[in-house]
Enzyme design. Structure first.
Site, PDB file in Angstrom:
ATOM      1  N   CYS A  83     -27.440 -26.537 -15.215  1.00  9.87           N
ATOM      2  CA  CYS A  83     -26.283 -27.261 -15.738  1.00  9.87           C
ATOM      3  C   CYS A  83     -25.991 -28.408 -14.779  1.00  9.87           C
ATOM      4  O   CYS A  83     -26.735 -28.615 -13.822  1.00  9.87           O
ATOM      5  CB  CYS A  83     -25.082 -26.344 -15.890  1.00  9.87           C
ATOM      6  SG  CYS A  83     -24.468 -25.737 -14.337  1.00  9.87           S
ATOM      7  N   ARG A 134     -28.892 -22.984 -10.835  1.00 13.23           N
ATOM      8  CA  ARG A 134     -28.183 -21.740 -11.151  1.00 13.23           C
ATOM      9  C   ARG A 134     -29.082 -20.620 -11.710  1.00 13.23           C
ATOM     10  O   ARG A 134     -28.935 -20.194 -12.859  1.00 13.23           O
ATOM     11  CB  ARG A 134     -27.003 -22.024 -12.086  1.00 13.23           C
ATOM     12  CG  ARG A 134     -26.086 -23.101 -11.518  1.00 13.23           C
ATOM     13  CD  ARG A 134     -24.835 -23.265 -12.304  1.00 13.23           C
ATOM     14  NE  ARG A 134     -23.868 -22.201 -12.069  1.00 13.23           N
ATOM     15  CZ  ARG A 134     -22.718 -22.093 -12.725  1.00 13.23           C
ATOM     16  NH1 ARG A 134     -22.404 -22.952 -13.653  1.00 13.23           N
ATOM     17  NH2 ARG A 134     -21.884 -21.116 -12.460  1.00 13.23           N
ATOM     18  N   ARG A 176     -12.343 -27.164 -20.360  1.00 16.77           N
ATOM     19  CA  ARG A 176     -13.028 -25.879 -20.206  1.00 16.77           C
ATOM     20  C   ARG A 176     -12.295 -24.985 -19.214  1.00 16.77           C
ATOM     21  O   ARG A 176     -12.342 -23.762 -19.334  1.00 16.77           O
ATOM     22  CB  ARG A 176     -14.454 -26.092 -19.683  1.00 16.77           C
ATOM     23  CG  ARG A 176     -15.347 -26.824 -20.654  1.00 16.77           C
ATOM     24  CD  ARG A 176     -16.745 -26.895 -20.128  1.00 16.77           C
ATOM     25  NE  ARG A 176     -17.267 -25.543 -19.912  1.00 16.77           N
ATOM     26  CZ  ARG A 176     -18.515 -25.256 -19.622  1.00 16.77           C
ATOM     27  NH1 ARG A 176     -19.394 -26.219 -19.502  1.00 16.77           N
ATOM     28  NH2 ARG A 176     -18.907 -24.018 -19.446  1.00 16.77           N
ATOM     29  N   LYS A 181      -9.366 -18.247 -14.864  1.00 11.20           N
ATOM     30  CA  LYS A 181     -10.516 -18.326 -15.782  1.00 11.20           C
ATOM     31  C   LYS A 181     -11.647 -17.425 -15.301  1.00 11.20           C
ATOM     32  O   LYS A 181     -12.231 -16.669 -16.073  1.00 11.20           O
ATOM     33  CB  LYS A 181     -11.009 -19.774 -15.869  1.00 11.20           C
ATOM     34  CG  LYS A 181     -12.411 -19.925 -16.467  1.00 11.20           C
ATOM     35  CD  LYS A 181     -12.865 -21.361 -16.559  1.00 11.20           C
ATOM     36  CE  LYS A 181     -13.521 -21.928 -15.320  1.00 11.20           C
ATOM     37  NZ  LYS A 181     -14.921 -21.492 -15.115  1.00 11.20           N
ATOM     38  N   ASN A 182     -11.960 -17.511 -14.008  1.00  9.06           N
ATOM     39  CA  ASN A 182     -13.135 -16.803 -13.510  1.00  9.06           C
ATOM     40  C   ASN A 182     -12.894 -15.309 -13.301  1.00  9.06           C
ATOM     41  O   ASN A 182     -13.824 -14.564 -13.018  1.00  9.06           O
ATOM     42  CB  ASN A 182     -13.671 -17.472 -12.240  1.00  9.06           C
ATOM     43  CG  ASN A 182     -14.327 -18.808 -12.565  1.00  9.06           C
ATOM     44  OD1 ASN A 182     -14.550 -19.121 -13.734  1.00  9.06           O
ATOM     45  ND2 ASN A 182     -14.620 -19.600 -11.547  1.00  9.06           N
ATOM     46  N   ASP A 197     -15.652 -24.708  -5.752  1.00  5.84           N
ATOM     47  CA  ASP A 197     -14.909 -25.188  -6.929  1.00  5.84           C
ATOM     48  C   ASP A 197     -13.756 -26.124  -6.570  1.00  5.84           C
ATOM     49  O   ASP A 197     -13.078 -26.643  -7.464  1.00  5.84           O
ATOM     50  CB  ASP A 197     -14.395 -23.998  -7.750  1.00  5.84           C
ATOM     51  CG  ASP A 197     -15.524 -23.243  -8.431  1.00  5.84           C
ATOM     52  OD1 ASP A 197     -16.634 -23.793  -8.539  1.00  5.84           O
ATOM     53  OD2 ASP A 197     -15.301 -22.089  -8.851  1.00  5.84           O
TER      54      ASP A 197
HETATM   55  N1  EPU Z   1     -27.833 -17.672  -7.083  1.00  6.37           N
HETATM   56  C1  EPU Z   1     -29.170 -17.353  -7.002  1.00  6.37           C
HETATM   57  N2  EPU Z   1     -29.633 -16.338  -7.803  1.00  6.37           N
HETATM   58  C2  EPU Z   1     -28.831 -15.643  -8.652  1.00  6.37           C
HETATM   59  C3  EPU Z   1     -27.462 -15.974  -8.709  1.00  6.37           C
HETATM   60  C4  EPU Z   1     -26.991 -16.999  -7.911  1.00  6.37           C
HETATM   61  O1  EPU Z   1     -29.920 -17.945  -6.249  1.00  6.37           O
HETATM   62  O2  EPU Z   1     -29.319 -14.732  -9.337  1.00  6.37           O
HETATM   63  C5  EPU Z   1     -27.308 -18.758  -6.247  1.00  6.37           C
HETATM   64  C6  EPU Z   1     -26.674 -19.885  -7.056  1.00  6.37           C
HETATM   65  O3  EPU Z   1     -27.636 -20.798  -7.516  1.00  6.37           O
HETATM   66  C7  EPU Z   1     -25.708 -20.473  -6.056  1.00  6.37           C
HETATM   67  C8  EPU Z   1     -25.221 -19.240  -5.306  1.00  6.37           C
HETATM   68  O4  EPU Z   1     -26.213 -18.247  -5.501  1.00  6.37           O
HETATM   69  O5  EPU Z   1     -26.398 -21.300  -5.159  1.00  6.37           O
HETATM   70  C9  EPU Z   1     -23.880 -18.709  -5.742  1.00  6.37           C
HETATM   71  O6  EPU Z   1     -23.808 -18.646  -7.142  1.00  6.37           O
HETATM   72  P1  EPU Z   1     -22.977 -17.531  -7.899  1.00  6.37           P
HETATM   73  O7  EPU Z   1     -23.911 -16.590  -8.586  1.00  6.37           O
HETATM   74  O8  EPU Z   1     -21.959 -16.931  -6.981  1.00  6.37           O
HETATM   75  O9  EPU Z   1     -22.231 -18.386  -9.038  1.00  6.37           O
HETATM   76  P2  EPU Z   1     -21.779 -17.842 -10.446  1.00  6.37           P
HETATM   77  O10 EPU Z   1     -21.406 -16.417 -10.319  1.00  6.37           O
HETATM   78  O11 EPU Z   1     -22.779 -18.205 -11.493  1.00  6.37           O
HETATM   79  C10 EPU Z   1     -19.223 -18.336 -10.166  1.00  6.37           C
HETATM   80  C11 EPU Z   1     -18.183 -19.186 -10.822  1.00  6.37           C
HETATM   81  C12 EPU Z   1     -18.428 -20.654 -10.500  1.00  6.37           C
HETATM   82  C13 EPU Z   1     -18.402 -20.819  -8.985  1.00  6.37           C
HETATM   83  C14 EPU Z   1     -19.428 -19.879  -8.331  1.00  6.37           C
HETATM   84  C15 EPU Z   1     -19.396 -19.915  -6.817  1.00  6.37           C
HETATM   85  C16 EPU Z   1     -17.570 -17.953 -12.801  1.00  6.37           C
HETATM   86  C17 EPU Z   1     -17.568 -17.850 -14.286  1.00  6.37           C
HETATM   87  N3  EPU Z   1     -18.218 -18.974 -12.259  1.00  6.37           N
HETATM   88  O12 EPU Z   1     -20.475 -18.714 -10.717  1.00  6.37           O
HETATM   89  O13 EPU Z   1     -17.338 -21.373 -11.079  1.00  6.37           O
HETATM   90  O14 EPU Z   1     -18.695 -22.151  -8.637  1.00  6.37           O
HETATM   91  O15 EPU Z   1     -19.168 -18.520  -8.757  1.00  6.37           O
HETATM   92  O16 EPU Z   1     -18.148 -19.532  -6.354  1.00  6.37           O
HETATM   93  O17 EPU Z   1     -16.975 -17.128 -12.119  1.00  6.37           O
HETATM   94  C18 EPU Z   1     -16.239 -23.221 -12.058  1.00  6.37           C
HETATM   95  O18 EPU Z   1     -15.299 -22.473 -12.325  1.00  6.37           O
HETATM   96  O19 EPU Z   1     -16.179 -24.477 -12.138  1.00  6.37           O
HETATM   97  C19 EPU Z   1     -17.515 -22.638 -11.608  1.00  6.37           C
HETATM   98  C20 EPU Z   1     -18.673 -23.288 -11.677  1.00  6.37           C
END
Ligand code: EPU
Length: 422
Positions: free
Chosen positions: A116, A121, A401, A22-23, A309
């Site tokens: 969320c 996030r 999802r 998915k990701n 995850d």
């Molecule tokens: N963060 C910031 N600022 C930003 C972006 C992120 O402070 O601009 C923080 C976040 O709040 C968090 C950390 O950095 O504490 C890491 O977040 P990241 O940006 O890596 O998460 P994401 O890219 O939004 C993806 C996956 C998530 C998974 C996370 C961490 C997808 C679509 N989503 O989210 O997947 O938990 O990486 O590995 O790829 C799931 O599949 O259930 C899911 C939530």
């Protein structure tokens, strides 16, 4: 709204195939926007989140359809580069249209994603990255607006680290924008997750020039244009990890196929500590739990550390360990919605700041429980298969999802899960 009724405890045996990631598929759907023409993802999983992204792509002007050859995205015409609030609020991954649309259209508006169930996030690092490429970025009525300078985006050196380490979708966004920028971009502190590497490989197959794939230093030489691609995503390591826990928590043996176990070293390490026996196979692994479940401490970290995850699923497993474990969340310190629900099933979990003390119990007992987010609901399904009695999981749309027909896959290896529309 669907519920699951889960009879337990059960023993599982047989083979489960995991779906495409998915990701990986979500940002690769966004990458299709970078090239006019038809891109195809042959193994895009058929999930609620992927279908929401299809709706988003259609709202931008793309044409999307699915047939036996996979998911087809025709991005010939993109005439409305706006990620509307009603779509973005349902799925945070919508933010990854920001980079590709900025590069392709020169201007993009995306509704600012809210928090969320798993925490705040923020997207500040995404914005820092595209600003460094020369974009003007401002907030207007709840929308992020980004505009490329007159001559287009320009490559530069960018540090993308944040308070919780690297960012997966932030790295994706900046990498996609930089693929079409003038000159060379170096991303330092890039996320190293296999899904980020998968996107980079896909972009290279579209004609991008990205080096350092899988490392924290990505070097992106901008190119003038990209071409459409047919690209199969990697197997879903989180789905695979969920089924590995299914074997361990039911003290069973399962063969799990269609994923790369080299992407799961931290997970394998923790499972071995817990007492599982893991044998590699050509296309995945076999997992067996023969004896008692041993306690283990787990700390979530960016890849190659233990994935957030899988934190909830492992907590369900450790709830049945012979002894105490500590589970610490370093990515989303509030991602503990499953704790209260597992306690309703007679687990003994106590939250202490960003950690949970897990005092192992001899048995879990069925109860009605509420799914709160995708991975928390997977944990409840796992607990339900080990618990005595019939567990009822409400709000299973959360699990749909991210898991394709999870009850059918688990029932095929011996689970007793009934989906009911109530
Ligand atoms: N963060 C910031 N600022 C930003 C972006 C992120 O402070 O601009 C923080 C976040 O709040 C968090 C950390 O950095 O504490 C890491 O977040 P990241 O940006 O890596 O998460 P994401 O890219 O939004 C993806 C996956 C998530 C998974 C996370 C961490 C997808 C679509 N989503 O989210 O997947 O938990 O990486 O590995 O790829 C799931 O599949 O259930 C899911 C939530």
């Amino acid at each position: 709204m669907d519920i699951f009724e889960i009879d337990g405890p059960v023993k599982l045996s047989g083979t489960i195939d995991v779906a495409g990631s998915k990701n990986s598929a979500l940002p690769i759907q966004a990458a299709a926007l970078l090239a006019p023409g038809v891109s195809v993802i042959p193994n895009a999983p058929n999930l609620a989140d992927i279908r929401s992204f299809e709706t988003l792509l259609e709202s931008l002007g793309a044409k999307v359809h699915r047939d036996e050859a996979g998911l087809h995205i025709d991005a010939t015409t993109i005439d409305n580069p706006v990620g509307e609030y009603d779509i973005v609020r349902k799925m945070r991954a919508s933010i990854c249209i920001l980079g590709p649309l900025l590069a392709r259209c020169g201007k993009v508006k995306v509704s600012m994603p809210g928090g969320c169930a798993i925490g705040d996030r923020p997207v500040d690092i995404h914005l820092r990255g595209i600003k460094a490429l020369g974009a003007r970025v401002y907030l207007e009525n709840g929308y992020i607006v980004a505009e490329a300078p007159a001559g287009g985006l320009v490559g530069t050196q960018i540090f993308l680290g944040g308070p919780f380490g690297s960012t997966v979708l932030g790295t994706d966004n900046v990498m996609m924008a930089a693929a079409l920028a003038k000159g060379t971009t170096i991303i330092e502190s890039a996320a190293c997750e296999p899904e980020v590497a998968d996107l980079a490989n896909c972009l290279n197959a579209m004609g991008a020039k990205i080096r350092g794939i899988g490392s924290p230093r990505l070097i992106i030489e901008g190119v003038k244009e990209l071409r459409p691609v047919t690209y199969s995503v990697i197997g879903d390591r989180i789905e695979a990890g969920t089924f590995m826990v299914a074997a361990a928590i039911t003290k069973s043996r399962l063969r799990i196929r269609n994923f790369d176990i080299d992407n799961m070293v931290a997970v394998v390490d923790r499972l071995q500590q817990i007492g599982a026996v893991i044998d590699r196979t050509a296309d995945g692994c076999e997992v067996a739990q023969y004896g008692s479940i041993r306690p283990a401490d787990i700390t979530t970290q960016p890849y190659p550390g233990f994935p957030t995850d899988l934190q909830a699923q492992f907590m369900a497993l450790l709830a049945l360990a012979e002894g105490n474990s500590v589970v610490t969340e370093k990515i989303y310190p509030d991602r503990f919605m499953h704790v209260a629900e597992l306690n309703r099933m007679a687990a003994n979990l106590r939250k202490e700041g960003p950690s949970v003390i897990v005092a192992g119990v001899e048995r879990l007992v069925a109860a009605p429980v509420m799914a709160s987010d995708l991975r928390a609901s997977a944990a409840l399904v796992l607990a339900g298969m080990a618990a005595y009695g019939t567990t009822v999981v409400h709000r299973v749309y959360h699990i749909d999802r991210g898991y394709e027909r999870i009850e059918e896959k688990l029932n095929a290896v011996g689970a007793k899960i009934r989906r009911k529309d109530v």
